[in-house]
Scaffold this active site. Structure first.
Site, mmCIF file in Angstrom:
data_model
loop_
_atom_site.group_PDB
_atom_site.id
_atom_site.type_symbol
_atom_site.label_atom_id
_atom_site.label_comp_id
_atom_site.label_asym_id
_atom_site.label_seq_id
_atom_site.Cartn_x
_atom_site.Cartn_y
_atom_site.Cartn_z
ATOM 1 N N LYS A 203 58.961 41.797 -33.253
ATOM 2 C CA LYS A 203 59.943 42.840 -33.012
ATOM 3 C C LYS A 203 61.003 42.305 -32.056
ATOM 4 C CE LYS A 203 62.012 46.786 -32.199
ATOM 5 N NZ LYS A 203 63.067 47.216 -33.107
ATOM 6 N N LYS A 239 68.908 27.028 -23.700
ATOM 7 C CA LYS A 239 69.408 27.426 -22.387
ATOM 8 C C LYS A 239 70.579 26.547 -21.927
ATOM 9 C CE LYS A 239 64.542 28.314 -21.654
ATOM 10 N NZ LYS A 239 63.307 27.716 -21.145
ATOM 11 N N GLU A 289 55.926 32.642 -24.832
ATOM 12 C CA GLU A 289 55.251 31.392 -25.189
ATOM 13 C C GLU A 289 54.866 30.644 -23.925
ATOM 14 O OE1 GLU A 289 57.897 28.878 -27.378
ATOM 15 O OE2 GLU A 289 59.434 28.875 -25.820
ATOM 16 N N ARG A 293 54.668 21.352 -20.953
ATOM 17 C CA ARG A 293 55.354 20.136 -20.513
ATOM 18 C C ARG A 293 56.205 20.456 -19.296
ATOM 19 N NH1 ARG A 293 60.344 21.732 -22.091
ATOM 20 N NH2 ARG A 293 60.536 22.898 -24.036
#
Length: 481
Positions: A203, A239, A289, A293
């Site tokens: 969603k 980003k 998520e 790393r």
């Protein structure tokens, strides 16, 4: 502590890792492709090995990298970010060959790399998760699953690759036609980018903020967080601007950090990682998520905490416990990072490789640069477009913004278009100054791209000197040869 570290990466992150390793007395080994033989990370290492002709394929060749590590006598491998950093097979092959992998165990990378498995683990741990589907079936059955989900939850709907990451493998559907078309395109994109065409739906949230929490976890069960970051200003789900800490109510900060630690424990996490969330207009957050790393934006967290995250990664990989407790972590001031990319913002941020004819960087109190370019460097077209990361620190938010503006004015990069002129517009924008931004910021501020790019006098002089050096005479002189 191990004696020698091979850095399985390139560019600024390779140099960043080498610095922390060298401070610990660890010798460093750089690898490079023939197409990358002029890269700065080669010059900053103690040793360097060419692993192939390139481009890109050799940085992704596990066998070649393992061979280079063994041939150089390395004890450990740090993957950096990108390339093989989130490949569980790479982690396992390192371990199988007696090499320490500076990162999580392969099982954790695999679980968190599958967005569907990660969502299930977080749901079982009681972490808030955005409503979503299991992996969609192929063909007509998958289409029917998608339509039912959209009818139940409404639009927008996000179509995501199960193996996606780094902002790739995501498509937004605003209506049923876009959903049906997007399913086919998303499968094709996922197959090309990740070798796996599995997709699922989530969603979509309206104008969310992208907030993440940096965590550190050792092999003895200790997990701590290093506070929050706001990474909402993005283009193509990737980003551009990162800020620490996130500007959220204190109670929300406390809860989201506690849930990030709980998420890391549920995932059996080890080493440095990031738990990412989306935050809606009511400050309700949802798990997005786990990045398994070091991240590009780790620098802003280091600036406000004083913690060297890479140093902690190396210590954890060597089997040492965390050197810090949660009560040792104090968030002080504000930090902002900009990714200075060789891109043309006015042309949909199109990458623009070329030669750096002039490079002058800013400095001074509260300014940090993580880069891998130099004057005369030819930016290869084969790799990421990031030139240098500019990170500033201020005791207050406004001080950080003022310092960022001053630092941008101190940059001079001649030879390729960069994102600097666009950032100069952002730091003067009232919404940015007042911290009114979410993931729709660039789309809702198109006027920031309406700038006139006029080189300041020092840039024009530098360009002229560079051209005189190149041609052997002044090409603008009336009596030129």
């Amino acid at each position: 502590m191990f004696r020698k570290l091979l850095v399985a990466n390139r560019g600024e992150i390779a140099i960043r890792i080498m610095r922390s390793a060298q401070e610990l007395g660890i010798r460093t080994v750089a690898i490079y492709e023939e197409t990358d033989k002029t890269a700065m990370h080669i010059m900053k290492s103690d040793e360097a090995m060419c692993i192939g002709a390139g481009p890109r394929k050799d940085y992704l060749d596990i066998d070649r990298i393992i061979h280079a590590a063994k041939a150089s006598g390395a004890d450990a491998i740090h993957p950096g970010y990108g390339f093989l950093a989130e490949n569980p097979l790479f982690s396992r092959r390192c371990t199988d060959n007696g090499l320490l992998f500076v990162g999580p165990p392969p099982e954790v990378i695999a679980d968190m790399g599958s967005k569907v498995v990660a969502r299930r683990i977080m749901t079982e741990a009681g972490i808030p998760v955005i409503p979503g589907t299991p992996v969609l079936s192929e063909g007509e059955a998958g289409k029917e699953q998608a339509v039912r989900f959209a009818e139940q939850h409404g639009f927008p709907v996000m179509i995501k690759a199960v193996a996606g990451g780094g902002g790739r493998g995501i498509r937004a559907a605003q209506n049923m036609d876009e959903l049906v078309t997007g399913l086919k395109l998303a499968r094709s994109e996922a197959r090309m980018a990740f070798g796996d065409e599995s997709i699922y739906l989530e969603k979509g949230l309206k104008n969310p903020r992208h907030v993440e929490v940096q965590i550190l976890a050792d092999r003895f069960g200790s997990v701590i967080h290093l506070g929050t970051r706001n990474c909402s200003i993005q283009r193509r789900h990737q980003k551009l601007v990162e800020i620490a800490p996130a500007n959220l109510p204190a109670l929300v900060i406390e809860r989201i950090c506690a849930d990030a630690v709980r998420a890391a424990k549920a995932a059996r996490y080890v080493n440095a990682g990031t738990v990412e969330f989306l935050v809606d207009e009511e400050d309700q957050y949802y798990f997005l998520e786990v990045n398994t790393r070091i991240q590009v934006e780790h620098t802003v967290t280091e600036m406000v905490t004083g913690v060297d995250i890479v140093r902690e990664q190396l210590r954890i990989a060597a089997g040492e416990p965390l050197s810090l407790r949660q009560e040792d972590i104090q968030i002080r001031g504000w930090s902002i990072e900009l990714r200075i990319n060789a891109e043309d913002p006015k042309n949909n941020f199109m990458p623009s490789p070329g030669a750096i004819r002039v490079y002058q960087s800013p400095g001074g109190h509260g300014v940090r640069l993580d880069g891998a370019i130099y004057q005369g460097y030819e930016i290869p077209r084969f790799y990421d477009s990031m030139l240098v990361k500019l990170t500033v620190y201020g005791f207050t938010w406004r001080e950080a913004v003022d310092r960022l503006r001053r630092a941008l004015d101190g940059f001079s990069i001649v030879g390729v278009p960069t994102t600097i002129p666009f950032y100069k517009q952002i730091v003067q924008d009232p919404d940015f100054i007042e911290q009114r931004f979410d993931t729709s910021y660039i789309d809702t501020h198109p006027h920031l791209l309406a700038y006139r790019e006029e080189a300041p006098p020092i840039d024009r002089l530098a360009r002229l000197i560079a051209e005189i050096n190149a041609y052997g005479y002044n090409p603008y002189a009336q009596d030129k040869p």
